[in-house]
Design a protein around this motif. Structure first.
Motif, PDB file in Angstrom:
ATOM      1  N   TYR A 100       0.808  -1.401  -0.034  1.00  0.00           N
ATOM      2  CA  TYR A 100       0.331  -0.025  -0.199  1.00  0.00           C
ATOM      3  C   TYR A 100       0.726   1.350   0.180  1.00  0.00           C
ATOM      4  CZ  TYR A 100      -3.992  -3.024   1.447  1.00  0.00           C
ATOM      5  OH  TYR A 100      -4.349  -4.387   1.521  1.00  0.00           O
ATOM      6  N   ARG A 101       2.009   1.376  -0.326  1.00  0.00           N
ATOM      7  CA  ARG A 101       2.626   2.200  -0.400  1.00  0.00           C
ATOM      8  C   ARG A 101       2.164   3.128  -1.004  1.00  0.00           C
ATOM      9  NH1 ARG A 101       4.542  -1.386  -4.021  1.00  0.00           N
ATOM     10  NH2 ARG A 101       5.013  -0.843  -6.309  1.00  0.00           N
ATOM     11  N   PHE A 102       1.714   3.081  -2.142  1.00  0.00           N
ATOM     12  CA  PHE A 102       0.680   4.418  -2.949  1.00  0.00           C
ATOM     13  C   PHE A 102       0.061   5.450  -1.450  1.00  0.00           C
ATOM     14  CE2 PHE A 102      -2.448   1.633  -2.867  1.00  0.00           C
ATOM     15  CZ  PHE A 102      -3.397   2.034  -2.850  1.00  0.00           C
ATOM     16  N   PHE A 103      -0.460   4.182  -0.592  1.00  0.00           N
ATOM     17  CA  PHE A 103      -1.496   4.822   0.030  1.00  0.00           C
ATOM     18  C   PHE A 103      -0.479   6.146   0.886  1.00  0.00           C
ATOM     19  CE2 PHE A 103      -4.129   6.031   3.811  1.00  0.00           C
ATOM     20  CZ  PHE A 103      -5.308   5.967   3.398  1.00  0.00           C
ATOM     21  N   PHE A 104       0.206   6.042   1.622  1.00  0.00           N
ATOM     22  CA  PHE A 104       1.110   7.418   2.696  1.00  0.00           C
ATOM     23  C   PHE A 104       2.424   8.239   1.329  1.00  0.00           C
ATOM     24  CE2 PHE A 104      -0.172   3.192   4.334  1.00  0.00           C
ATOM     25  CZ  PHE A 104       0.077   2.694   5.543  1.00  0.00           C
ATOM     26  N   VAL A 166       4.985   5.698   8.220  1.00  0.00           N
ATOM     27  CA  VAL A 166       3.969   5.636   7.227  1.00  0.00           C
ATOM     28  C   VAL A 166       4.774   7.003   6.416  1.00  0.00           C
ATOM     29  CG1 VAL A 166       2.651   5.950   8.957  1.00  0.00           C
ATOM     30  CG2 VAL A 166       3.633   7.717   8.587  1.00  0.00           C
ATOM     31  N   SER A 167       6.228   7.571   6.448  1.00  0.00           N
ATOM     32  CA  SER A 167       7.114   8.305   5.974  1.00  0.00           C
ATOM     33  C   SER A 167       8.155   7.687   4.811  1.00  0.00           C
ATOM     34  CB  SER A 167       7.409   9.178   6.873  1.00  0.00           C
ATOM     35  OG  SER A 167       6.626  10.310   7.576  1.00  0.00           O
ATOM     36  N   TRP A 168       8.108   6.328   5.517  1.00  0.00           N
ATOM     37  CA  TRP A 168       9.452   5.817   4.418  1.00  0.00           C
ATOM     38  C   TRP A 168       9.002   5.236   3.054  1.00  0.00           C
ATOM     39  CZ3 TRP A 168      13.735   5.526   6.491  1.00  0.00           C
ATOM     40  CH2 TRP A 168      14.827   4.856   5.808  1.00  0.00           C
ATOM     41  N   PRO A 169       7.715   5.314   2.764  1.00  0.00           N
ATOM     42  CA  PRO A 169       7.420   5.843   0.844  1.00  0.00           C
ATOM     43  C   PRO A 169       8.024   6.976   0.402  1.00  0.00           C
ATOM     44  CG  PRO A 169       5.650   4.401   2.086  1.00  0.00           C
ATOM     45  CD  PRO A 169       6.420   5.150   2.850  1.00  0.00           C
ATOM     46  N   GLU A 173      11.424   7.440  -2.241  1.00  0.00           N
ATOM     47  CA  GLU A 173      11.211   8.029  -3.886  1.00  0.00           C
ATOM     48  C   GLU A 173      11.937   9.604  -3.992  1.00  0.00           C
ATOM     49  OE1 GLU A 173       6.471   9.225  -4.392  1.00  0.00           O
ATOM     50  OE2 GLU A 173       6.409   7.069  -4.398  1.00  0.00           O
ATOM     51  N   LEU A 174      11.856  10.226  -2.589  1.00  0.00           N
ATOM     52  CA  LEU A 174      12.875  11.795  -2.821  1.00  0.00           C
ATOM     53  C   LEU A 174      13.928  11.433  -2.441  1.00  0.00           C
ATOM     54  CD1 LEU A 174      10.814  14.399  -0.199  1.00  0.00           C
ATOM     55  CD2 LEU A 174       9.977  13.174  -3.062  1.00  0.00           C
ATOM     56  N   ILE A 186      11.636   0.278   0.364  1.00  0.00           N
ATOM     57  CA  ILE A 186      10.777  -0.399   1.675  1.00  0.00           C
ATOM     58  C   ILE A 186      11.487  -0.527   3.049  1.00  0.00           C
ATOM     59  CG2 ILE A 186       8.775  -0.662   2.828  1.00  0.00           C
ATOM     60  CD1 ILE A 186       8.099   1.541   0.857  1.00  0.00           C
ATOM     61  N   GLY A 187      12.568  -2.204   2.627  1.00  0.00           N
ATOM     62  CA  GLY A 187      12.409  -2.822   3.730  1.00  0.00           C
ATOM     63  C   GLY A 187      14.219  -2.504   4.492  1.00  0.00           C
ATOM     64  N   ARG A 188      14.336  -1.427   3.930  1.00  0.00           N
ATOM     65  CA  ARG A 188      15.378  -0.638   4.616  1.00  0.00           C
ATOM     66  C   ARG A 188      14.902   0.058   5.622  1.00  0.00           C
ATOM     67  NH1 ARG A 188      18.536   3.289   3.846  1.00  0.00           N
ATOM     68  NH2 ARG A 188      17.718   4.746   2.265  1.00  0.00           N
ATOM     69  N   GLY A 189      13.970   0.339   5.511  1.00  0.00           N
ATOM     70  CA  GLY A 189      13.432   0.603   6.824  1.00  0.00           C
ATOM     71  C   GLY A 189      13.421   0.556   8.173  1.00  0.00           C
ATOM     72  N   LEU A 190      13.277  -1.430   7.629  1.00  0.00           N
ATOM     73  CA  LEU A 190      12.755  -1.666   9.094  1.00  0.00           C
ATOM     74  C   LEU A 190      14.072  -1.568  10.155  1.00  0.00           C
ATOM     75  CD1 LEU A 190      11.901  -5.263   7.783  1.00  0.00           C
ATOM     76  CD2 LEU A 190      10.748  -3.665   8.937  1.00  0.00           C
ATOM     77  N   GLU A 191      15.464  -1.445   9.544  1.00  0.00           N
ATOM     78  CA  GLU A 191      16.784  -1.298  10.441  1.00  0.00           C
ATOM     79  C   GLU A 191      16.796   0.007  10.815  1.00  0.00           C
ATOM     80  OE1 GLU A 191      19.572  -3.894   8.503  1.00  0.00           O
ATOM     81  OE2 GLU A 191      19.236  -2.650   7.027  1.00  0.00           O
TER      82      GLU A 191
END
Length: 225
Positions: A100-104, A166-169, A173-174, A186-191
């Motif tokens: 659901y990355r588009f939503f965020f 919620v800000s990671w997508p 992108e930026l 996206i997974g990199r945000g986990l760390e």
């Protein structure tokens, strides 16, 4: 039970949902109903038979998002949080964020146009932060580190984690203009998110969590290449 081979094909309503997810993830939140109908090869009238407008599609998508994340995060007060449970929350949350990355990435635009969706989002956000607080409390209780956070501090940590999640997508992108976003990005945000808990967890518990998350992200990166 019918075999997987004999499962009926999804009806147009579900095809509209899946097409919207695909198109918005690829082209952004400005995708409209005419583009969705064209992609599916159906008439606009067929689409409007199932959904009166784009807002109805987004509301149904959001219901799916909330169900998926609730399933990942739902815990009971006082529940034990071993490493495997914490890792499953991180990884499950990453998979929901990827779908659901588009939503965020477009959340502000979506909820500013739909009062009912805005209300649902506030409820979803509050519930998710509450689950995250319970997860944090369970982890630091079962494997305490040098710092012992209070309940209030656990709330602050949960809110900070939620903001990063919620800000990671949009951040990704930026950070990668002109490049296709991959699941590993996206997974990199986990760390990054897991690092927020490092002062509050037993070192061995945290290192085990970190290794499992790093392995997951590394596998995603290999799949991307």
């Amino acid at each position: 039970m019918p075999s997987a081979r004999s499962q009926p094909k999804p009806g147009n309503r579900q095809r509209i949902i899946e097409a919207t997810v695909k198109l918005m993830n690829e082209h952004g939140g400005a995708v409209g109903t005419s583009q969705i109908a064209e992609f599916l090869g159906i008439s606009p009238g067929n689409l409007y038979y199932h959904f009166r407008n784009r807002e109805e599609i987004l509301r149904e998508l959001f219901d799916g998002l909330t169900r998926d994340l609730d399933e990942v995060l739902r815990v009971q007060p006082g529940e034990s949080i071993p490493v495997e449970r914490l890792v499953s929350c991180y990884i499950g949350g990453s998979k929901v964020l990827w779908r659901y990355r588009f939503f965020f990435a477009s959340a502000t635009d979506f909820i500013s146009r739909d009062e009912s969706l805005a209300k649902k989002y506030q409820e979803f956000s509050a519930r998710s932060k509450s689950y995250m607080r319970l997860i944090i409390q369970g982890a630091v209780r079962d494997a305490p580190g040098l710092c012992r956070p209070t309940v209030r501090e656990c709330e602050h940590i949960a809110e900070t984690m939620w903001v990063v999640w919620v800000s990671w997508p949009r951040y990704s992108e930026l950070s990668m203009p002109g490049q296709l976003l991959g699941e590993s990005d996206i997974g990199r945000g986990l760390e990054q998110i897991s690092f927020l808990l490092s002062p509050y967890l037993d070192a061995a518990y945290y290192q085990k969590t970190k290794r499992q998350l790093h392995r997951f992200v590394a596998e995603l990166q290999r799949d991307k290449s």
